[in-house]
Design a protein around this motif. Structure first.
Motif, PDB file in Angstrom:
ATOM      1  N   PHE A 245     -10.158 -13.152  48.601  1.00  0.00           N
ATOM      2  CA  PHE A 245     -11.001 -13.694  47.516  1.00  0.00           C
ATOM      3  C   PHE A 245     -12.343 -14.108  48.098  1.00  0.00           C
ATOM      4  O   PHE A 245     -12.506 -14.259  49.314  1.00  0.00           O
ATOM      5  N   LEU A 246     -13.284 -14.321  47.205  1.00  0.00           N
ATOM      6  CA  LEU A 246     -14.632 -14.688  47.613  1.00  0.00           C
ATOM      7  C   LEU A 246     -15.289 -15.456  46.459  1.00  0.00           C
ATOM      8  O   LEU A 246     -15.243 -15.017  45.305  1.00  0.00           O
ATOM      9  N   LYS A 252     -19.465 -20.445  41.203  1.00  0.00           N
ATOM     10  CA  LYS A 252     -18.686 -20.629  42.426  1.00  0.00           C
ATOM     11  C   LYS A 252     -17.214 -20.288  42.272  1.00  0.00           C
ATOM     12  O   LYS A 252     -16.416 -20.537  43.179  1.00  0.00           O
ATOM     13  N   SER A 253     -16.841 -19.759  41.135  1.00  0.00           N
ATOM     14  CA  SER A 253     -15.450 -19.340  40.981  1.00  0.00           C
ATOM     15  C   SER A 253     -15.197 -18.075  41.808  1.00  0.00           C
ATOM     16  O   SER A 253     -16.133 -17.367  42.191  1.00  0.00           O
ATOM     17  N   ASN A 254     -13.930 -17.813  42.054  1.00  0.00           N
ATOM     18  CA  ASN A 254     -13.567 -16.734  42.979  1.00  0.00           C
ATOM     19  C   ASN A 254     -13.501 -15.372  42.296  1.00  0.00           C
ATOM     20  O   ASN A 254     -13.048 -15.248  41.152  1.00  0.00           O
ATOM     21  N   VAL A 255     -13.934 -14.374  43.039  1.00  0.00           N
ATOM     22  CA  VAL A 255     -13.672 -12.981  42.704  1.00  0.00           C
ATOM     23  C   VAL A 255     -12.517 -12.535  43.596  1.00  0.00           C
ATOM     24  O   VAL A 255     -12.540 -12.741  44.820  1.00  0.00           O
ATOM     25  N   GLN A 287      -8.217  -0.432  45.387  1.00  0.00           N
ATOM     26  CA  GLN A 287      -8.588  -1.846  45.443  1.00  0.00           C
ATOM     27  C   GLN A 287      -9.056  -2.289  44.059  1.00  0.00           C
ATOM     28  O   GLN A 287      -9.911  -1.646  43.453  1.00  0.00           O
ATOM     29  N   MET A 288      -8.461  -3.374  43.572  1.00  0.00           N
ATOM     30  CA  MET A 288      -8.820  -3.917  42.264  1.00  0.00           C
ATOM     31  C   MET A 288      -9.657  -5.172  42.466  1.00  0.00           C
ATOM     32  O   MET A 288      -9.281  -6.071  43.222  1.00  0.00           O
ATOM     33  N   VAL A 289     -10.810  -5.219  41.784  1.00  0.00           N
ATOM     34  CA  VAL A 289     -11.698  -6.384  41.837  1.00  0.00           C
ATOM     35  C   VAL A 289     -11.543  -7.141  40.530  1.00  0.00           C
ATOM     36  O   VAL A 289     -11.767  -6.575  39.443  1.00  0.00           O
ATOM     37  N   THR A 290     -11.144  -8.391  40.626  1.00  0.00           N
ATOM     38  CA  THR A 290     -10.849  -9.189  39.421  1.00  0.00           C
ATOM     39  C   THR A 290     -11.725 -10.443  39.373  1.00  0.00           C
ATOM     40  O   THR A 290     -12.235 -10.898  40.402  1.00  0.00           O
ATOM     41  N   MET A 306     -25.311  -8.174  32.393  1.00  0.00           N
ATOM     42  CA  MET A 306     -24.091  -7.803  31.685  1.00  0.00           C
ATOM     43  C   MET A 306     -22.909  -8.484  32.345  1.00  0.00           C
ATOM     44  O   MET A 306     -22.983  -8.975  33.470  1.00  0.00           O
ATOM     45  N   GLY A 307     -21.829  -8.518  31.658  1.00  0.00           N
ATOM     46  CA  GLY A 307     -20.581  -9.026  32.219  1.00  0.00           C
ATOM     47  C   GLY A 307     -19.645  -7.860  32.454  1.00  0.00           C
ATOM     48  O   GLY A 307     -19.839  -6.760  31.949  1.00  0.00           O
ATOM     49  N   VAL A 308     -18.614  -8.087  33.236  1.00  0.00           N
ATOM     50  CA  VAL A 308     -17.613  -7.083  33.541  1.00  0.00           C
ATOM     51  C   VAL A 308     -16.302  -7.548  32.951  1.00  0.00           C
ATOM     52  O   VAL A 308     -15.842  -8.666  33.210  1.00  0.00           O
TER      53      VAL A 308
END
Length: 365
Positions: A245-246, A252-255, A287-290, A306-308
Motif C-alpha cells: 500500500f501507499l 493521505k488515504s492508502n492506495v 496487479q490490481m490497484v485499488t 477525474m476520479g477512478v
C-alpha cells in the motif's frame, strides 16, 4: 534508491558466485553416491573385495566416515579381524559422536579376542605332519635260535582335525549408510508441496509524481516441486499473492496494490547436506490497484481532472532471488530480493516499479 540497487546487485553477484562454486562438488558427491550403491550391490552378492574397492574409491570422492564403517563390515565378513579393527577405529576417529559407537566398540573388542586367540583372519596351512609310530620291541626268548623273532606293534596316528573357523561373533549386517553427515538431498526429503509467508519493506522507483516513502509488502505463496530430492536442480511451479500500500491520495488515504501471479521457480541446492538453497523465480500475472481517489498522486496531474472507479488491473512481471536455510525437511527460513514492474494504464502518472526485500518462513508437506 542507489543503495537499494547496489544491495540488489551485490546479492545477485553473491548468488552467482555460490552457484558457480557448486558444480565440481556436485560431481564428486554424485560419483560417491554411485560408488556407495555399487559397493552395496557387491556386498549383497558376497563379493567383499569388490565392495571394499568401490567404497574406498567413494571415500576418495567424499571422505564420509560411513564409508570406513562399510569397509570394516566387509573385512569382518572376510574374517580379516586386523583390517576390520583398523577401519572400525578409523570410523570412530572420524565420527566421535556416532550413534552406534557402543555397538562398534563391542565389535572391536570381539575381533581383538579373535586376534589374541590366534584367529586373525588368515587360515594357516593344513597340518600334514604325521605322528611317528610308537614301536614296541619284545626281547627275544631265551633259546638257541639264531634268528630271533621281533614283534613290532604300530599304533595308528591320531586323526588330523582340520582347523575350524572361529565361531561367528555377530550376525550378518548390511552395510551402513552415512551415519554422521546426511547424504546429499536428505533434508530435501520427498515433500513436494510448500507454503510460505513473508513480510518486508518495499522501495518505490516509480509510481507517483514526487517521492514515495517505503512501505511494507506481504506475500503468501504455495508451490509444487518436481524432480528427485537428490537432484542439484529442480523445478517448482507455484502461485504468489502479494499486497502492499501507499499513502498516495490527496487526503493521505492508502492506495492498495494486490498481486496475483503464477510463479515458476528454479530450485538450486547449494550444499550437499541439503540445508542451503537458492531459488530463482519469474512471476507473471495481474496487479490490481485499488482505492484511487480524485487527485491521487498515482494519476497524471496533466490529465483531465477525474476520479477512478473500482480496481484498475494491469499486467505485472516480478523477478526474484531467494536464499533459504532448512532447519528440518519441513521447516525453512528465507530472505528474498525481488523487482516488480507494471506498465501504466491510461491516466496513470507512470509505470509502477518497486523493489521488495522480504523475510519469511516456509513449511513443506
Amino acid at each position: 534508491m542507489g543503495k537499494v540497487r547496489t544491495a540488489s546487485l551485490s546479492l545477485v553477484v553473491a548468488a552467482i558466485l555460490a552457484f558457480a562454486a557448486t558444480p565440481a562438488r556436485a560431481q564428486d558427491a554424485e560419483k560417491a553416491r554411485q560408488l556407495f550403491q555399487q559397493g552395496s550391490k557387491y556386498y549383497d552378492l558376497g563379493q567383499f573385495d569388490k565392495a571394499i574397492e568401490a567404497w574406498q574409491q567413494g571415500y576418495d570422492q567424499k571422505p564420509d566416515p560411513g564409508f570406513l564403517y562399510n569397509i570394516a563390515q566387509a573385512y569382518r565378513q572376510k574374517q580379516d579381524a586386523a583390517k576390520a579393527i583398523f577401519f572400525y577405529k578409523g570410523y570412530l576417529r572420524n565420527s566421535p559422536k556416532a550413534h552406534n559407537r557402543a555397538e562398534v566398540d563391542q565389535k572391536i573388542a570381539a575381533l581383538q579376542k579373535q586376534l589374541d586367540a590366534g584367529g586373525g583372519g588368515t587360515t594357516p596351512p593344513p597340518n600334514n605332519t604325521t605322528t611317528p609310530p610308537n614301536n614296541t620291541t619284545t626281547p627275544p626268548p631265551n633259546n638257541t635260535n639264531t634268528n630271533p623273532t621281533v614283534t613290532v606293534t604300530q599304533t595308528e596316528p591320531p586323526p588330523v582335525t582340520p582347523l575350524q573357523p572361529p565361531p561367528p561373533t555377530f550376525t550378518d549386517a548390511p552395510p551402513a549408510t552415512v551415519v554422521e553427515t546426511p547424504p546429499p538431498g536428505s533434508l530435501a526429503g520427498n515433500r513436494r508441496l510448500d507454503l510460505n509467508l513473508a513480510i518486508g519493506p518495499a522501495f518505490w522507483q516509480s509510481v507517483v509524481y514526487g517521492s514515495a516513502a517505503p512501505s511494507f509488502v506481504f506475500s503468501l505463496g504455495a508451490g509444487w516441486t518436481f524432480g528427485s530430492p537428490d537432484s542439484r536442480f529442480r523445478f517448482r511451479m507455484g502461485a504468489l499473492f502479494g499486497y502492499t500500500f501507499l499513502g498516495a491520495n490527496e487526503d493521505k488515504s492508502n492506495v492498495g496494490f494486490i498481486s496475483v501471479l503464477a510463479d515458476p521457480t528454479l530450485d538450486i541446492r547449494l550444499t550437499d547436506s541439503g540445508r542451503m538453497y537458492l531459488d530463482l523465480d519469474l512471476g507473471l500475472g495481474l496487479q490490481m490497484v485499488t482505492g484511487v481517489k480524485l487527485r491521487s498522486k498515482v494519476l497524471d496531474p496533466n490529465a483531465p481532472i477525474m476520479g477512478v472507479s473500482g480496481a484498475q488491473g494491469m499486467g505485472e512481471v516480478r523477478g526474484g532471488a531467494t536464499f533459504s536455510y532448512r532447519f528440518t525437511p519441513q521447516l525453512a527460513a528465507f530472505t528474498q530480493l525481488a523487482q516488480s514492474t507494471s506498465t501504466k494504464k491510461q491516466y496513470f502518472y507512470s509505470d509502477i516499479k518497486r523493489t521488495e526485500w522480504l523475510f519469511g518462513a516456509s513449511v513443506r508437506f
